[in-house]
Design a protein around this motif. Structure first.
Motif, PDB file in Angstrom:
ATOM      1  N   ALA A  63       0.842  -1.199   0.000  1.00  0.00           N
ATOM      2  CA  ALA A  63       0.000   0.000   0.000  1.00  0.00           C
ATOM      3  C   ALA A  63       0.874   1.244   0.000  1.00  0.00           C
ATOM      4  N   SER A  64       0.431   2.244  -0.724  1.00  0.00           N
ATOM      5  CA  SER A  64       1.145   3.525  -0.744  1.00  0.00           C
ATOM      6  C   SER A  64       0.127   4.639  -0.932  1.00  0.00           C
ATOM      7  N   GLY A  65       0.599   5.863  -0.682  1.00  0.00           N
ATOM      8  CA  GLY A  65      -0.290   7.003  -0.839  1.00  0.00           C
ATOM      9  C   GLY A  65      -0.580   7.654   0.490  1.00  0.00           C
ATOM     10  N   ARG A  66      -1.857   7.950   0.714  1.00  0.00           N
ATOM     11  CA  ARG A  66      -2.243   8.588   1.963  1.00  0.00           C
ATOM     12  C   ARG A  66      -1.912   7.675   3.137  1.00  0.00           C
ATOM     13  N   ILE A  67      -1.857   8.228   4.317  1.00  0.00           N
ATOM     14  CA  ILE A  67      -1.424   7.494   5.503  1.00  0.00           C
ATOM     15  C   ILE A  67      -2.220   6.200   5.626  1.00  0.00           C
ATOM     16  N   THR A  68      -1.584   5.103   5.298  1.00  0.00           N
ATOM     17  CA  THR A  68      -2.308   3.842   5.204  1.00  0.00           C
ATOM     18  C   THR A  68      -2.745   3.312   6.566  1.00  0.00           C
ATOM     19  N   SER A  69      -2.142   3.801   7.644  1.00  0.00           N
ATOM     20  CA  SER A  69      -2.579   3.360   8.973  1.00  0.00           C
ATOM     21  C   SER A  69      -3.969   3.891   9.303  1.00  0.00           C
ATOM     22  N   MET A  70      -4.507   4.780   8.480  1.00  0.00           N
ATOM     23  CA  MET A  70      -5.858   5.304   8.671  1.00  0.00           C
ATOM     24  C   MET A  70      -6.918   4.344   8.153  1.00  0.00           C
ATOM     25  N   TYR A  71      -6.493   3.260   7.509  1.00  0.00           N
ATOM     26  CA  TYR A  71      -7.430   2.398   6.808  1.00  0.00           C
ATOM     27  C   TYR A  71      -7.437   0.975   7.352  1.00  0.00           C
ATOM     28  N   ASP A  72      -8.632   0.404   7.452  1.00  0.00           N
ATOM     29  CA  ASP A  72      -8.723  -1.051   7.546  1.00  0.00           C
ATOM     30  C   ASP A  72      -8.307  -1.584   6.182  1.00  0.00           C
ATOM     31  N   MET A  73      -7.642  -2.732   6.191  1.00  0.00           N
ATOM     32  CA  MET A  73      -7.207  -3.366   4.953  1.00  0.00           C
ATOM     33  C   MET A  73      -7.843  -4.740   4.863  1.00  0.00           C
ATOM     34  N   GLY A  74      -7.925  -5.260   3.655  1.00  0.00           N
ATOM     35  CA  GLY A  74      -8.524  -6.589   3.545  1.00  0.00           C
ATOM     36  C   GLY A  74      -8.463  -7.137   2.141  1.00  0.00           C
ATOM     37  N   TRP A  75      -9.270  -8.169   1.948  1.00  0.00           N
ATOM     38  CA  TRP A  75      -9.279  -8.887   0.676  1.00  0.00           C
ATOM     39  C   TRP A  75     -10.701  -9.247   0.251  1.00  0.00           C
ATOM     40  N   PHE A  76     -10.933  -9.128  -1.046  1.00  0.00           N
ATOM     41  CA  PHE A  76     -12.118  -9.653  -1.708  1.00  0.00           C
ATOM     42  C   PHE A  76     -11.641 -10.675  -2.727  1.00  0.00           C
TER      43      PHE A  76
END
Length: 119
Positions: free
Chosen positions: A24-37
């Protein structure tokens, strides 16, 4: 904006394991839940699992519980999906996602990586 790039897809025999990674790159990624579809041929995209912004908790679709795990590296900004005991029904394109809320309601998508499980 958040950019997501998956890697690690491929061909595996039923019963085998595979690990997918997402950078992941770009905006502060720690602000986001991450996951998979994932999306199997001829089927709608479905949620696989997600990991909280802090990495402290994970959540999964019923079919993934007990077989799939998700982890994230807050320093490297990567998220991994470890899949075990794979079945032919797991054959799909797997997409990394990011969400300001929960990973099952994504704001950003990667381009996808193909996973094929042979019987």
């Amino acid at each position: 904006q958040v950019q997501l790039v998956e890697s690690g897809g491929g061909l595996v025999q039923a019963g085998g394991s595979l690990r997918l990674s997402c950078a992941a790159s770009g905006r502060i990624t720690s602000m986001y839940d991450m996951g998979w579809f994932r999306q199997a041929p001829g089927k709608a995209r479905e949620f696989v699992g997600g990991i909280a912004k802090s990495g402290a908790s994970t959540y999964f679709a019923d079919f993934a519980k007990g077989r799939f795990t998700i982890s994230r590296d807050m320093v490297k900004n990567t998220v991994s999906l470890q899949m075990a005991n794979l079945k032919p029904d797991d054959t799909a394109i797997y997409y990394c996602v990011a969400s300001i809320w929960r990973a099952d309601s994504p704001d950003y998508w990667g381009q996808g990586t193909q996973v094929t499980v042979s019987s």
